[in-house]
Write a protein that holds these residues in place. Structure first.
Motif, PDB file in Angstrom:
ATOM      1  N   TYR A  83       0.829  -1.209   0.000  1.00 54.30           N
ATOM      2  CA  TYR A  83       0.000   0.000   0.000  1.00 54.30           C
ATOM      3  C   TYR A  83       0.863   1.259   0.000  1.00 54.30           C
ATOM      4  CZ  TYR A  83      -4.109  -2.853   0.930  1.00 54.30           C
ATOM      5  OH  TYR A  83      -5.127  -3.759   0.831  1.00 54.30           O
ATOM      6  N   VAL A  84       2.083   1.150  -0.480  1.00 50.62           N
ATOM      7  CA  VAL A  84       2.992   2.288  -0.488  1.00 50.62           C
ATOM      8  C   VAL A  84       2.376   3.446  -1.286  1.00 50.62           C
ATOM      9  CG1 VAL A  84       5.290   3.080  -1.179  1.00 50.62           C
ATOM     10  CG2 VAL A  84       4.982   0.785  -0.236  1.00 50.62           C
ATOM     11  N   LYS A  85       2.385   4.644  -0.671  1.00 47.59           N
ATOM     12  CA  LYS A  85       1.862   5.890  -1.231  1.00 47.59           C
ATOM     13  C   LYS A  85       0.341   5.896  -1.401  1.00 47.59           C
ATOM     14  CE  LYS A  85       6.113   7.253  -3.603  1.00 47.59           C
ATOM     15  NZ  LYS A  85       6.719   7.712  -4.888  1.00 47.59           N
ATOM     16  N   ALA A  86      -0.314   4.882  -0.890  1.00 48.37           N
ATOM     17  CA  ALA A  86      -1.779   4.851  -0.976  1.00 48.37           C
ATOM     18  C   ALA A  86      -2.375   5.793   0.082  1.00 48.37           C
ATOM     19  CB  ALA A  86      -2.295   3.433  -0.771  1.00 48.37           C
ATOM     20  N   LYS A  87      -3.521   6.418  -0.235  1.00 45.09           N
ATOM     21  CA  LYS A  87      -4.248   7.258   0.719  1.00 45.09           C
ATOM     22  C   LYS A  87      -5.160   6.373   1.554  1.00 45.09           C
ATOM     23  CE  LYS A  87      -2.740  11.238  -0.886  1.00 45.09           C
ATOM     24  NZ  LYS A  87      -1.886  12.144  -0.093  1.00 45.09           N
ATOM     25  N   VAL A  88      -4.960   6.400   2.847  1.00 43.61           N
ATOM     26  CA  VAL A  88      -5.775   5.580   3.747  1.00 43.61           C
ATOM     27  C   VAL A  88      -6.393   6.487   4.818  1.00 43.61           C
ATOM     28  CG1 VAL A  88      -4.420   3.490   3.375  1.00 43.61           C
ATOM     29  CG2 VAL A  88      -3.792   5.066   5.213  1.00 43.61           C
ATOM     30  N   ARG A  89      -7.304   5.920   5.592  1.00 44.81           N
ATOM     31  CA  ARG A  89      -8.005   6.639   6.644  1.00 44.81           C
ATOM     32  C   ARG A  89      -7.745   5.956   7.982  1.00 44.81           C
ATOM     33  NH1 ARG A  89     -12.249   5.863   4.052  1.00 44.81           N
ATOM     34  NH2 ARG A  89     -13.277   4.617   5.657  1.00 44.81           N
ATOM     35  N   VAL A  90      -7.377   6.741   8.969  1.00 41.42           N
ATOM     36  CA  VAL A  90      -7.210   6.227  10.333  1.00 41.42           C
ATOM     37  C   VAL A  90      -8.441   6.611  11.138  1.00 41.42           C
ATOM     38  CG1 VAL A  90      -5.808   6.246  12.416  1.00 41.42           C
ATOM     39  CG2 VAL A  90      -4.711   6.429  10.179  1.00 41.42           C
ATOM     40  N   HIS A  91      -9.094   5.611  11.744  1.00 41.59           N
ATOM     41  CA  HIS A  91     -10.252   5.849  12.607  1.00 41.59           C
ATOM     42  C   HIS A  91      -9.808   5.710  14.063  1.00 41.59           C
ATOM     43  CE1 HIS A  91     -13.642   4.851   9.514  1.00 41.59           C
ATOM     44  NE2 HIS A  91     -12.657   5.551   8.976  1.00 41.59           N
ATOM     45  N   ARG A  92     -10.153   6.706  14.876  1.00 43.59           N
ATOM     46  CA  ARG A  92      -9.908   6.596  16.309  1.00 43.59           C
ATOM     47  C   ARG A  92     -11.256   6.564  17.013  1.00 43.59           C
ATOM     48  NH1 ARG A  92      -5.536  10.187  19.117  1.00 43.59           N
ATOM     49  NH2 ARG A  92      -6.755  11.903  18.218  1.00 43.59           N
ATOM     50  N   TYR A  93     -11.529   5.468  17.748  1.00 45.29           N
ATOM     51  CA  TYR A  93     -12.812   5.267  18.408  1.00 45.29           C
ATOM     52  C   TYR A  93     -12.802   5.865  19.815  1.00 45.29           C
ATOM     53  CZ  TYR A  93     -13.157   1.991  14.516  1.00 45.29           C
ATOM     54  OH  TYR A  93     -13.156   1.431  13.269  1.00 45.29           O
ATOM     55  N   ALA A  94     -13.985   5.891  20.433  1.00 43.13           N
ATOM     56  CA  ALA A  94     -14.111   6.476  21.767  1.00 43.13           C
ATOM     57  C   ALA A  94     -13.250   5.749  22.792  1.00 43.13           C
ATOM     58  CB  ALA A  94     -15.579   6.446  22.195  1.00 43.13           C
ATOM     59  N   SER A  95     -13.022   4.460  22.597  1.00 42.91           N
ATOM     60  CA  SER A  95     -12.199   3.681  23.521  1.00 42.91           C
ATOM     61  C   SER A  95     -10.714   3.981  23.394  1.00 42.91           C
ATOM     62  CB  SER A  95     -12.436   2.183  23.287  1.00 42.91           C
ATOM     63  OG  SER A  95     -12.041   1.831  21.959  1.00 42.91           O
ATOM     64  N   ALA A 129      -8.143   2.001  13.829  1.00 38.66           N
ATOM     65  CA  ALA A 129      -8.336   1.126  12.676  1.00 38.66           C
ATOM     66  C   ALA A 129      -7.892   1.877  11.436  1.00 38.66           C
ATOM     67  CB  ALA A 129      -9.789   0.683  12.546  1.00 38.66           C
ATOM     68  N   VAL A 130      -7.415   1.139  10.447  1.00 38.61           N
ATOM     69  CA  VAL A 130      -6.986   1.733   9.185  1.00 38.61           C
ATOM     70  C   VAL A 130      -7.888   1.225   8.070  1.00 38.61           C
ATOM     71  CG1 VAL A 130      -5.127   1.894   7.492  1.00 38.61           C
ATOM     72  CG2 VAL A 130      -4.595   2.001   9.932  1.00 38.61           C
ATOM     73  N   PHE A 131      -8.414   2.157   7.264  1.00 29.68           N
ATOM     74  CA  PHE A 131      -9.320   1.830   6.161  1.00 29.68           C
ATOM     75  C   PHE A 131      -8.700   2.288   4.845  1.00 29.68           C
ATOM     76  CE2 PHE A 131     -12.200   1.452   9.619  1.00 29.68           C
ATOM     77  CZ  PHE A 131     -13.282   0.687   9.187  1.00 29.68           C
ATOM     78  N   HIS A 132      -8.892   1.472   3.809  1.00 25.97           N
ATOM     79  CA  HIS A 132      -8.568   1.872   2.440  1.00 25.97           C
ATOM     80  C   HIS A 132      -9.881   1.866   1.686  1.00 25.97           C
ATOM     81  CE1 HIS A 132      -6.996   1.132  -1.764  1.00 25.97           C
ATOM     82  NE2 HIS A 132      -6.381   2.243  -1.402  1.00 25.97           N
ATOM     83  N   GLY A 133     -10.435   3.054   1.481  1.00 31.13           N
ATOM     84  CA  GLY A 133     -11.782   3.127   0.939  1.00 31.13           C
ATOM     85  C   GLY A 133     -12.759   2.568   1.964  1.00 31.13           C
ATOM     86  N   PRO A 134     -13.684   1.685   1.555  1.00 27.36           N
ATOM     87  CA  PRO A 134     -14.637   1.109   2.506  1.00 27.36           C
ATOM     88  C   PRO A 134     -14.090  -0.107   3.261  1.00 27.36           C
ATOM     89  CG  PRO A 134     -15.182   0.376   0.304  1.00 27.36           C
ATOM     90  CD  PRO A 134     -14.003   1.309   0.162  1.00 27.36           C
ATOM     91  N   ARG A 135     -12.880  -0.587   2.875  1.00 24.01           N
ATOM     92  CA  ARG A 135     -12.361  -1.835   3.436  1.00 24.01           C
ATOM     93  C   ARG A 135     -11.413  -1.577   4.588  1.00 24.01           C
ATOM     94  NH1 ARG A 135      -8.632  -6.089   2.003  1.00 24.01           N
ATOM     95  NH2 ARG A 135      -7.582  -4.727   0.503  1.00 24.01           N
ATOM     96  N   LYS A 136     -11.656  -2.277   5.697  1.00 25.41           N
ATOM     97  CA  LYS A 136     -10.773  -2.160   6.847  1.00 25.41           C
ATOM     98  C   LYS A 136      -9.552  -3.039   6.643  1.00 25.41           C
ATOM     99  CE  LYS A 136     -12.529  -2.294  11.041  1.00 25.41           C
ATOM    100  NZ  LYS A 136     -13.065  -2.836  12.320  1.00 25.41           N
ATOM    101  N   LEU A 137      -8.361  -2.434   6.829  1.00 23.69           N
ATOM    102  CA  LEU A 137      -7.119  -3.179   6.651  1.00 23.69           C
ATOM    103  C   LEU A 137      -6.614  -3.787   7.950  1.00 23.69           C
ATOM    104  CD1 LEU A 137      -5.160  -0.759   4.275  1.00 23.69           C
ATOM    105  CD2 LEU A 137      -6.686  -2.651   3.674  1.00 23.69           C
ATOM    106  N   ALA A 138      -6.804  -3.079   9.061  1.00 27.64           N
ATOM    107  CA  ALA A 138      -6.246  -3.582  10.321  1.00 27.64           C
ATOM    108  C   ALA A 138      -6.857  -2.847  11.503  1.00 27.64           C
ATOM    109  CB  ALA A 138      -4.729  -3.419  10.344  1.00 27.64           C
ATOM    110  N   ASP A 139      -6.838  -3.526  12.670  1.00 25.59           N
ATOM    111  CA  ASP A 139      -7.243  -2.945  13.953  1.00 25.59           C
ATOM    112  C   ASP A 139      -6.031  -2.849  14.858  1.00 25.59           C
ATOM    113  OD1 ASP A 139     -10.206  -2.575  13.932  1.00 25.59           O
ATOM    114  OD2 ASP A 139     -10.159  -4.709  13.416  1.00 25.59           O
ATOM    115  N   TYR A 140      -6.010  -1.795  15.688  1.00 27.60           N
ATOM    116  CA  TYR A 140      -4.895  -1.584  16.611  1.00 27.60           C
ATOM    117  C   TYR A 140      -5.448  -1.151  17.960  1.00 27.60           C
ATOM    118  CZ  TYR A 140      -2.610  -1.127  12.051  1.00 27.60           C
ATOM    119  OH  TYR A 140      -2.191  -1.328  10.760  1.00 27.60           O
ATOM    120  N   ASN A 141      -4.680  -1.434  19.015  1.00 23.85           N
ATOM    121  CA  ASN A 141      -5.056  -0.916  20.325  1.00 23.85           C
ATOM    122  C   ASN A 141      -4.564   0.527  20.446  1.00 23.85           C
ATOM    123  OD1 ASN A 141      -2.312  -1.015  20.922  1.00 23.85           O
ATOM    124  ND2 ASN A 141      -2.464  -2.916  22.090  1.00 23.85           N
TER     125      ASN A 141
END
Length: 379
Positions: A337-349, A353-365
């Motif tokens: 995913y080098v140079k790809a535009k992704v979205r980082v989601h930070r939840y209330a907890s 999570a990292v998203f590429h478009g509508p697809r979630k790539l990974a979850d993190y603590n």
């Protein structure tokens, strides 16, 4: 003395019975009744005997003493409206006015000065769900603890849909209040709040809000199609301000009576006891039947009501997010995913999570470490 003068005038023939009654402000028939009583018993016969009788509805002395003792020992400092609600919950049948007068007579509560007539500038919305208010109040809810109380309520009914304590009001707490409303009732039409920095961007202090550059909270509500309305004065938020006045006059006393000292206990009390009782007492029906709430069918609500940030993936398939480095795991659907535009989601907890478009790539603590399911997917 006036009756004796009228009696003498009638007795000497200067006045008729009708004229004597007119002088005394009564009819001729009433004057004749007074005349008979006066001739039989003198002036004592004119006394209204009802003034000497004790009302059959008068409360027993022991009931009054029990009421004042209960207030003095268990509810000292409570306002009368709050105490009367509690009194009725425990089986009391006397009216609010009766309770107030007994407490004032015992000098347990002060006598308030007469207030001016309140004039409402804006009518309530016609349907529940047309407008939702949200606000926070910093207060010493328990001794030596300053917490923020976040309340989300309906403009049409004043019903409180969400109510909880947090250490400090912010984006996460505001999104949580909105999420609890949508989960319980559905999507609402508009959202009304102050100009707090987590709600709005305000280029100039005390100036107009910038609707072209939304905050994380504004972005989430825009994504849901909910209109945001900014209030420019405390008076404009009168409905929520008055509600907080009631909470500040009631909640600390109830929490103290229940022996609550921690935030977890306080939030449990709000959900199980206080909010249902408050809604039962103060919520009112909307002016029109029906509802403006629309059911939510858009998937995971948490992925909309969260903070979202755009990032570019670096050459090592990592994302720099604040002080963290988030490693994207190997993906069988794509080499890298080098140079790809992704979205980082930070939840209330605090989780990420990292998203590429509508697809979630990974979850993190919250520390940026990949969760176990990511490793399983890569394997």
């Amino acid at each position: 003395m006036r009756f004796e003068e009228a009696y003498e005038s009638w007795n000497t023939g200067r006045l008729t019975q009708a004229e004597a009654g007119l002088v005394l402000g009564m009819c001729e028939r009433s004057f004749r009744r007074y005349l008979l009583r006066y001739e039989a018993d003198g002036l004592d016969g004119l006394i209204d005997r009802r003034l000497e009788q004790i009302s059959n509805r008068r409360a027993p002395v022991d009931e009054v003493m029990a009421l004042t003792e209960q207030y003095r020992t268990r509810h000292s400092g409570w306002n009368v409206k709050h105490f009367h609600s509690w009194y009725q919950r425990e089986g009391g049948r006397r009216s609010y006015t009766w309770v107030k007068k007994r407490l004032q007579h015992a000098k347990l509560v002060p006598t308030a000065e007469r207030q001016g007539v309140h004039r409402k500038r804006r009518e309530r919305c016609a349907l529940a769900g047309m407008m939702i208010h949200q606000d926070g109040s910093t207060h010493e809810w328990v001794p030596e603890q300053m917490w923020d109380l976040i309340v989300t309520l309906d403009d049409a009914t004043s019903e409180h849909y969400s109510m909880f304590f947090v250490e400090q009001e912010g984006t996460a707490s505001s999104l949580r209040g909105v999420r609890e409303v949508i989960e319980a009732c559905g999507l609402f039409s508009s959202f009304y709040s102050d100009r707090g920095s987590h709600y709005w961007s305000t280029p100039q202090a005390d100036g107009k809000v910038d609707k072209e550059h939304p905050t994380q909270f504004g972005r989430a509500l825009k994504q849901l199609g909910i209109e945001m309305i900014a209030a420019y004065s405390p008076e404009a938020r009168g409905r929520s301000e008055r509600a907080f006045g009631t909470h500040q006059g009631r909640l600390p006393q109830e929490l103290a009576l229940a022996g609550i000292t921690t935030m977890a206990q306080a939030n449990g009390y709000l959900a199980e006891v206080y909010r249902p009782a408050f809604n039962a007492e103060f919520a009112q029906p909307a002016m029109e039947p029906g509802t403006a709430f629309v059911p939510w069918n858009g998937g995971r609500l948490e992925d909309t009501l969260c903070e979202q940030y755009e990032r570019t993936v670096s050459a090592d398939n990592c994302i720099r997010f604040e002080t963290l480095s988030l490693q994207i795991p190997a993906d069988r659907h794509r080499c890298h995913y080098v140079k790809a535009k992704v979205r980082v989601h930070r939840y209330a907890s605090g989780d990420l999570a990292v998203f590429h478009g509508p697809r979630k790539l990974a979850d993190y603590n919250c520390e940026g470490k990949a969760k176990v399911q990511n490793l399983r997917q890569a394997a």
